[in-house]
Design a protein around this motif. Structure first.
Motif, PDB file in Angstrom:
ATOM      1  N   ALA A 126      -5.038   1.789  -1.519  1.00 17.80           N
ATOM      2  CA  ALA A 126      -4.124   1.310  -0.476  1.00 17.80           C
ATOM      3  C   ALA A 126      -4.937   0.646   0.628  1.00 17.80           C
ATOM      4  CB  ALA A 126      -3.306   2.468   0.085  1.00 17.80           C
ATOM      5  N   SER A 129      -2.605   6.429   8.333  1.00 18.52           N
ATOM      6  CA  SER A 129      -3.217   6.593   7.014  1.00 18.52           C
ATOM      7  C   SER A 129      -4.222   7.739   7.011  1.00 18.52           C
ATOM      8  CB  SER A 129      -3.882   5.292   6.552  1.00 18.52           C
ATOM      9  OG  SER A 129      -5.053   5.006   7.281  1.00 18.52           O
ATOM     10  N   PRO A 133      -2.355   0.237   4.604  1.00 16.36           N
ATOM     11  CA  PRO A 133      -0.965   0.555   4.253  1.00 16.36           C
ATOM     12  C   PRO A 133      -0.084   0.701   5.484  1.00 16.36           C
ATOM     13  CG  PRO A 133      -2.339   2.514   4.040  1.00 16.36           C
ATOM     14  CD  PRO A 133      -3.272   1.362   4.285  1.00 16.36           C
ATOM     15  N   GLY A 178       0.814  -1.207   0.000  1.00 18.27           N
ATOM     16  CA  GLY A 178       0.000   0.000   0.000  1.00 18.27           C
ATOM     17  C   GLY A 178       0.846   1.254   0.000  1.00 18.27           C
ATOM     18  N   ARG A 179       1.909   1.216   0.772  1.00 18.80           N
ATOM     19  CA  ARG A 179       2.836   2.357   0.781  1.00 18.80           C
ATOM     20  C   ARG A 179       3.496   2.524  -0.580  1.00 18.80           C
ATOM     21  NH1 ARG A 179       8.061   2.892   4.878  1.00 18.80           N
ATOM     22  NH2 ARG A 179       8.510   5.094   4.487  1.00 18.80           N
TER      23      ARG A 179
END
Length: 239
Positions: free
Chosen positions: A118, A159, A121, A101-102
């Motif tokens: 994402a 997030s 993440p 996700g990052r």
């Protein structure tokens, strides 16, 4: 477009899913970026199957990005270049889970990418001397972040903070919270997959989303960045 050399760790595109068998005409692509553990793929496998079913009629293919460990930004950029080489100028959605996700968020500025998803993440909390995660590369992209509120591996507030900054650079950003779910998003996997499919098909093809996603994209912070994912989401959505 400048082509990136293949990553040193040997990243490659896995077998494509979608288009009802052998791919003939591809109109859009999804790149699935896994997390730090191949044994814990989160919702990526059921999502790939769901995208193959729901996106086949649109010419959508979904490729896992295969590599030795957690996906990096460079892997995602190389994979997007590889999609362009294979299929031409088609829109690409980066979908990443955990460390993937990052990587998806960081690589969102690639010229072929029109959307980023994402899932849980792993962003961490930067040390005081480190800069925050970048967000300017997300400008002009459709962005969705999904995070479980009981995630013990990756702080959901990290997030939320990133989404808050991203929303200032890009209004087409939203974030859903999966209440009581953990890092693997297993408790409400069906709803998470349905939300992801709705977002991907809308972002890559139609520009239309379900009402909850439309509302989340339109709502000002923090409402559109703490949108609860309703139990049963997706039961009445497209197949």
């Amino acid at each position: 477009m400048a082509q990136h050399a293949p990553p040193a760790r040997g990243a490659r595109l896995g077998r494509a899913a979608g288009a009802n068998g052998p791919v003939t005409t591809v109109s859009g692509a999804v790149l699935l970026l896994p997390g730090a553990s191949r044994w814990s793929p989160g919702p990526l496998r059921p999502l790939a199957r769901a995208l193959a079913r729901s996106g086949a009629a649109h010419g959508l293919v979904a490729h896992p990005v295969v590599h030795g460990s957690a996906a990096r930004e460079e892997d995602a950029e190389w994979a997007a270049d590889e999609v362009v080489r294979r299929y031409g100028d088609v829109p690409v959605c980066l979908v990443g889970y955990d460390a993937g996700g990052r990587a998806a968020l960081r690589a969102g500025g690639h010229a072929a990418v029109n959307s980023v998803l994402a899932l849980a993440p792993c962003l961490g909390g930067p040390a005081p001397e480190e800069p925050p995660e970048p967000v300017k590369q997300l400008s002009g992209r459709q962005v969705l972040i999904v995070h479980g509120t009981n995630d013990a591996r990756s702080d959901p507030e990290s997030s939320f903070r990133l989404a808050t900054r991203a929303k200032k650079a890009n209004r087409s950003t939203c974030r859903f919270e999966v209440h009581s779910d953990g890092h693997g998003l297993r408790e409400h996997q069906r709803e998470v997959v349905a939300l992801a499919v709705d977002f991907v098909l809308g972002a890559v093809f139609s520009g239309r989303y379900s009402r909850p996603v439309t509302d989340a994209l339109a709502a000002p912070p923090p409402l559109g960045l703490r949108m609860p994912l309703a139990s049963g989401f997706g039961r009445s959505l497209r197949g």
